[in-house]
Scaffold this motif. Structure first.
Motif, PDB file in Angstrom:
ATOM      1  N   UNK A  20      39.846  43.950  38.218  1.00  0.00           N
ATOM      2  CA  UNK A  20      41.308  43.805  38.202  1.00  0.00           C
ATOM      3  C   UNK A  20      41.939  44.646  39.311  1.00  0.00           C
ATOM      4  N   UNK A  21      41.423  45.857  39.490  1.00  0.00           N
ATOM      5  CA  UNK A  21      41.957  46.745  40.530  1.00  0.00           C
ATOM      6  C   UNK A  21      41.847  46.099  41.908  1.00  0.00           C
ATOM      7  N   UNK A  22      40.717  45.474  42.181  1.00  0.00           N
ATOM      8  CA  UNK A  22      40.517  44.814  43.472  1.00  0.00           C
ATOM      9  C   UNK A  22      41.554  43.714  43.664  1.00  0.00           C
ATOM     10  N   UNK A  23      41.795  42.936  42.599  1.00  0.00           N
ATOM     11  CA  UNK A  23      42.766  41.853  42.681  1.00  0.00           C
ATOM     12  C   UNK A  23      44.181  42.356  42.873  1.00  0.00           C
ATOM     13  N   UNK A  24      44.583  43.373  42.113  1.00  0.00           N
ATOM     14  CA  UNK A  24      45.957  43.873  42.222  1.00  0.00           C
ATOM     15  C   UNK A  24      46.183  44.612  43.534  1.00  0.00           C
ATOM     16  N   UNK A  25      45.169  45.357  44.008  1.00  0.00           N
ATOM     17  CA  UNK A  25      45.302  46.027  45.307  1.00  0.00           C
ATOM     18  C   UNK A  25      45.409  44.993  46.433  1.00  0.00           C
ATOM     19  N   UNK A  26      44.595  43.937  46.341  1.00  0.00           N
ATOM     20  CA  UNK A  26      44.637  42.882  47.364  1.00  0.00           C
ATOM     21  C   UNK A  26      45.987  42.171  47.383  1.00  0.00           C
ATOM     22  N   UNK A  27      46.653  42.127  46.227  1.00  0.00           N
ATOM     23  CA  UNK A  27      47.964  41.477  46.140  1.00  0.00           C
ATOM     24  C   UNK A  27      49.096  42.420  46.536  1.00  0.00           C
TER      25      UNK A  27
END
Length: 421
Positions: A20-27
């Motif tokens: 989830x962290x990877x997804x939210x940071x990427x966004x």
């Protein structure tokens, strides 16, 4: 460090390795803190924080040196200010320490000059809600305290009052305790001042080569005029089969461990399109567990059955000398090939940390279960994502994670929801 007032922030609970962290940071979200009890998953989160920091500073070469074992983890972490690394809180969330954790997070917000948490994300450990977990427990997990971790999640909602929260879990949450648990979860969220909706979403529809269904609950403060977002199905993924994950990786013997190595071909179109392998990546964590001769004979039979007949034998079909379990009914689906010619694999689960029988590599010349890197790719983790800890811990982290491709698309929709306010 002052966070731009337009920069959206998020707090992650039960963070795991950081899907989830990877997804939210990427966004484009800024993390307030990650709370994770597992030591190795917490180290994985820190290593990823360092990666993103160094890339932003134009110093990605330092991270590459770490992957190549040219510098130690301590030297790598020394390249980053403590205020960044301390975003990770390696603590269990429990009744006893919840207010301590809330205080730690509030202090971090002051240090970073962050005024509010826009989004809280995460899902409590899901084994207690899973159908498999309940089948193994004669009390149907009724007494498992993990069933009640959602109540602690709600405490964070009450204190930090985010605009939106995302709560991820296995579909078994809906039926646990004959549906009573899910009724209680909804009631707690409502009493905390949130309206919620949920859908069961499949990671495959987000570009992940895996049949992985999860309940995604999205909640928002009752006074906000929001709706559950519409997620468009990614049809481009339908061009590909699972073999895209394997074809550029060198063959391994059981027990062979290629911590760093060379690819044997160019990245497939799937890997390039979805950003899983980039031109400057180096191969890491292509490591496989060992197998005894009996298991390898079984793997051979299962691979042959799939490749020649497109058939998955039941456990009872094995020659008698290869069977080790008395309970033949419970173990009839114990072995499974990751079929290269299907559009998606079976769900990658944390049990992969214990054995790989349900994830047999399709190459009959290798006769092994899938490697850490292969499992990570099936979960859509990029090749530059490094997992810390022993191999079993890596598999467990991967199996428990939300696929980053799925997480990013959820995060982008959450961003749209908030920006529309």
């Amino acid at each position: 460090m002052r966070v731009n007032s337009k920069q959206l922030t998020y707090l992650e609970l039960f963070a795991g390795a950081g899907g989830l962290a990877e997804g939210f940071s990427s966004a484009g979200f800024t993390p307030v803190a990650y709370v994770e009890m597992d030591r190795y998953a917490s180290l994985t989160l820190k290593t990823r924080i360092v990666y993103h920091y160094l890339v932003k500073k134009g110093k990605a070469g330092i991270y590459t040196k770490y992957l190549q074992k040219k510098i130690s983890r301590e030297e790598l972490y020394g390249m980053v200010p403590n205020i960044e690394l301390n975003t990770v809180i390696n603590e269990e969330i429990s009744e006893e320490n919840i207010y301590y954790l809330i205080g730690v997070i509030q202090n971090k917000m002051k240090q970073k000059k962050i005024e509010n948490v826009d989004v809280i994300v995460g899902g409590p450990p899901c084994q207690a809600y899973s159908l498999i977990g309940r089948a193994r427990d004669p009390y149907r997990m009724k007494n498992d305290r993990r069933n009640y971790l959602y109540q602690l999640y709600v405490k964070f909602l009450e204190v930090f009052k985010p605009k939106v929260f995302v709560f991820e879990n296995v579909p078994g949450l809906l039926s646990a305790g004959n549906g009573k648990l899910w009724e209680d979860v909804q009631r707690y969220f409502k009493e905390a001042g949130f309206k919620i909706e949920y859908k069961i979403l499949n990671a495959y529809d987000f570009g992940v080569l895996q049949n992985r269904k999860r309940i995604i609950v999205i909640g928002w403060r009752i006074e906000l005029n929001l709706e559950y977002p519409e997620f468009e199905k990614d049809s481009y993924v339908e061009k590909f089969n699972v073999k895209e994950v394997f074809k550029d990786l060198p063959p391994l013997k059981p027990g062979e461990k290629m911590y760093t190595g060379e690819y044997i071909g160019e990245p497939s179109e799937y890997l390039k399109y979805y950003g899983i392998r980039n031109n400057d990546d180096i191969l890491t964590l292509h490591i496989a567990r060992n197998h005894n001769e009996r298991d390898r004979r079984i793997y051979k039979l299962y691979i042959e059955a799939w490749m020649k007949e497109k058939r998955r034998p039941e456990y009872n079909e094995l020659p008698e000398e290869l069977k080790t379990h008395r309970n033949r009914k419970a173990f009839k689906d114990r072995f499974k090939v990751v079929a290269p010619d299907l559009p998606y694999s079976q769900t990658i689960v944390a049990h992969l940390g214990k054995d790989g029988h349900y994830f047999i590599h399709p190459d009959i010349n290798q006769l092994r279960s899938i490697s850490v890197r292969e499992a990570a790719r099936l979960q859509s983790f990029p090749d530059n994502f490094y997992f810390e800890g022993p191999m079993t811990a890596m598999f467990r982290q991967i199996g428990n994670a939300v696929p980053p491709l799925m997480a990013q698309k959820i995060a982008e929709k959450i961003k749209e929801m908030i920006n529309a306010l």
